[in-house]
Design a protein around this motif. Sequence first.
Motif, PDB file in Angstrom:
ATOM      1  N   GLN A  46       9.832  29.050 -17.999  1.00  0.00           N
ATOM      2  CA  GLN A  46       8.842  28.427 -18.878  1.00  0.00           C
ATOM      3  C   GLN A  46       8.398  27.097 -18.295  1.00  0.00           C
ATOM      4  N   THR A  47       7.255  26.638 -18.748  1.00  0.00           N
ATOM      5  CA  THR A  47       6.830  25.282 -18.408  1.00  0.00           C
ATOM      6  C   THR A  47       7.515  24.332 -19.388  1.00  0.00           C
ATOM      7  N   PRO A  48       7.646  23.063 -19.041  1.00  0.00           N
ATOM      8  CA  PRO A  48       8.184  22.107 -20.006  1.00  0.00           C
ATOM      9  C   PRO A  48       7.388  22.088 -21.311  1.00  0.00           C
ATOM     10  N   LEU A  49       6.056  22.216 -21.211  1.00  0.00           N
ATOM     11  CA  LEU A  49       5.239  22.237 -22.428  1.00  0.00           C
ATOM     12  C   LEU A  49       5.595  23.419 -23.329  1.00  0.00           C
ATOM     13  N   GLU A  50       5.933  24.561 -22.743  1.00  0.00           N
ATOM     14  CA  GLU A  50       6.343  25.725 -23.529  1.00  0.00           C
ATOM     15  C   GLU A  50       7.766  25.554 -24.056  1.00  0.00           C
ATOM     16  N   ALA A  51       8.649  25.064 -23.201  1.00  0.00           N
ATOM     17  CA  ALA A  51      10.072  24.985 -23.543  1.00  0.00           C
ATOM     18  C   ALA A  51      10.356  24.036 -24.701  1.00  0.00           C
ATOM     19  N   VAL A  52       9.588  22.964 -24.839  1.00  0.00           N
ATOM     20  CA  VAL A  52       9.889  21.990 -25.902  1.00  0.00           C
ATOM     21  C   VAL A  52       9.605  22.543 -27.295  1.00  0.00           C
ATOM     22  N   ARG A  53       9.026  23.735 -27.380  1.00  0.00           N
ATOM     23  CA  ARG A  53       8.694  24.312 -28.688  1.00  0.00           C
ATOM     24  C   ARG A  53       9.908  24.851 -29.433  1.00  0.00           C
ATOM     25  N   ASP A  54      11.012  25.101 -28.715  1.00  0.00           N
ATOM     26  CA  ASP A  54      12.211  25.563 -29.425  1.00  0.00           C
ATOM     27  C   ASP A  54      13.365  24.606 -29.130  1.00  0.00           C
ATOM     28  N   GLN A  61       0.821  -1.210   0.000  1.00  0.00           N
ATOM     29  CA  GLN A  61       0.000   0.000   0.000  1.00  0.00           C
ATOM     30  C   GLN A  61       0.859   1.266   0.000  1.00  0.00           C
ATOM     31  N   VAL A  62       2.023   1.197   0.630  1.00  0.00           N
ATOM     32  CA  VAL A  62       2.945   2.343   0.621  1.00  0.00           C
ATOM     33  C   VAL A  62       3.522   2.496  -0.786  1.00  0.00           C
ATOM     34  N   GLN A  63       3.924   1.421  -1.395  1.00  0.00           N
ATOM     35  CA  GLN A  63       4.469   1.473  -2.752  1.00  0.00           C
ATOM     36  C   GLN A  63       3.437   2.029  -3.728  1.00  0.00           C
ATOM     37  N   ALA A  64       2.200   1.599  -3.588  1.00  0.00           N
ATOM     38  CA  ALA A  64       1.144   2.082  -4.481  1.00  0.00           C
ATOM     39  C   ALA A  64       0.928   3.576  -4.293  1.00  0.00           C
ATOM     40  N   ARG A  65       0.945   4.034  -3.063  1.00  0.00           N
ATOM     41  CA  ARG A  65       0.739   5.470  -2.799  1.00  0.00           C
ATOM     42  C   ARG A  65       1.907   6.290  -3.330  1.00  0.00           C
ATOM     43  N   VAL A  66       3.120   5.802  -3.170  1.00  0.00           N
ATOM     44  CA  VAL A  66       4.299   6.511  -3.704  1.00  0.00           C
ATOM     45  C   VAL A  66       4.181   6.615  -5.220  1.00  0.00           C
ATOM     46  N   GLN A  67       3.787   5.531  -5.880  1.00  0.00           N
ATOM     47  CA  GLN A  67       3.629   5.559  -7.335  1.00  0.00           C
ATOM     48  C   GLN A  67       2.572   6.582  -7.747  1.00  0.00           C
ATOM     49  N   GLN A  68       1.469   6.618  -7.012  1.00  0.00           N
ATOM     50  CA  GLN A  68       0.408   7.573  -7.307  1.00  0.00           C
ATOM     51  C   GLN A  68       0.894   9.010  -7.120  1.00  0.00           C
ATOM     52  N   MET A  69       1.624   9.265  -6.039  1.00  0.00           N
ATOM     53  CA  MET A  69       2.139  10.610  -5.770  1.00  0.00           C
ATOM     54  C   MET A  69       3.119  11.060  -6.858  1.00  0.00           C
ATOM     55  N   MET A  70       3.978  10.142  -7.291  1.00  0.00           N
ATOM     56  CA  MET A  70       4.949  10.496  -8.328  1.00  0.00           C
ATOM     57  C   MET A  70       4.251  10.756  -9.658  1.00  0.00           C
ATOM     58  N   ALA A  71       3.258   9.960  -9.980  1.00  0.00           N
ATOM     59  CA  ALA A  71       2.504  10.177 -11.224  1.00  0.00           C
ATOM     60  C   ALA A  71       1.816  11.534 -11.185  1.00  0.00           C
ATOM     61  N   GLU A  72       1.217  11.879 -10.054  1.00  0.00           N
ATOM     62  CA  GLU A  72       0.561  13.181  -9.907  1.00  0.00           C
ATOM     63  C   GLU A  72       1.570  14.322 -10.000  1.00  0.00           C
ATOM     64  N   HIS A  73       2.734  14.142  -9.389  1.00  0.00           N
ATOM     65  CA  HIS A  73       3.783  15.163  -9.450  1.00  0.00           C
ATOM     66  C   HIS A  73       4.188  15.444 -10.896  1.00  0.00           C
ATOM     67  N   PHE A  74       4.472  14.407 -11.649  1.00  0.00           N
ATOM     68  CA  PHE A  74       4.931  14.611 -13.021  1.00  0.00           C
ATOM     69  C   PHE A  74       3.817  15.086 -13.942  1.00  0.00           C
ATOM     70  N   GLU A  75       2.589  14.747 -13.622  1.00  0.00           N
ATOM     71  CA  GLU A  75       1.457  15.263 -14.391  1.00  0.00           C
ATOM     72  C   GLU A  75       1.388  16.789 -14.242  1.00  0.00           C
ATOM     73  N   ARG A  76       1.628  17.272 -13.034  1.00  0.00           N
ATOM     74  CA  ARG A  76       1.640  18.722 -12.791  1.00  0.00           C
ATOM     75  C   ARG A  76       2.910  19.377 -13.336  1.00  0.00           C
ATOM     76  N   TRP A  77       4.034  18.683 -13.246  1.00  0.00           N
ATOM     77  CA  TRP A  77       5.339  19.229 -13.600  1.00  0.00           C
ATOM     78  C   TRP A  77       5.361  19.795 -15.020  1.00  0.00           C
ATOM     79  N   VAL A  78       4.724  19.137 -15.955  1.00  0.00           N
ATOM     80  CA  VAL A  78       4.772  19.594 -17.344  1.00  0.00           C
ATOM     81  C   VAL A  78       4.154  20.976 -17.520  1.00  0.00           C
ATOM     82  N   SER A  79       3.312  21.399 -16.573  1.00  0.00           N
ATOM     83  CA  SER A  79       2.628  22.693 -16.663  1.00  0.00           C
ATOM     84  C   SER A  79       3.148  23.717 -15.659  1.00  0.00           C
TER      85      SER A  79
END
Length: 83
Positions: A33-41, A6-24
């Motif tokens: 810039q956000t990663p989404l903006e930066a990849v344009r050049d 259950q700890v491993q599952a929660r850590v995986q969920q937290m990391m997925a949520e972190h990286f989902e936000r990170w791109v913006s």
Amino acid sequence: LAELPQVQARVQQMMAEHFERWVSEKIPALNGQTPLEAVRDPDGREKVMALLMEAERNARRMRPPVDPATLRRVRERLGLTEA
């Protein structure tokens, strides 16, 4: 604790949520810039790729390690997958 499923599952969920936000999120290493903006050049794209490589290395060292699919989804969202 890190061995409990259950700890491993929660850590995986937290990391997925972190990286989902990170791109913006505005990242200082990308000159605010956000990663989404930066990849344009080419320079920004290179910086984002370097940040992702570092994140992937760190993710493998974490206990439990971050699911590789999490960062693969980030690469796909940013258009940084290989053909």
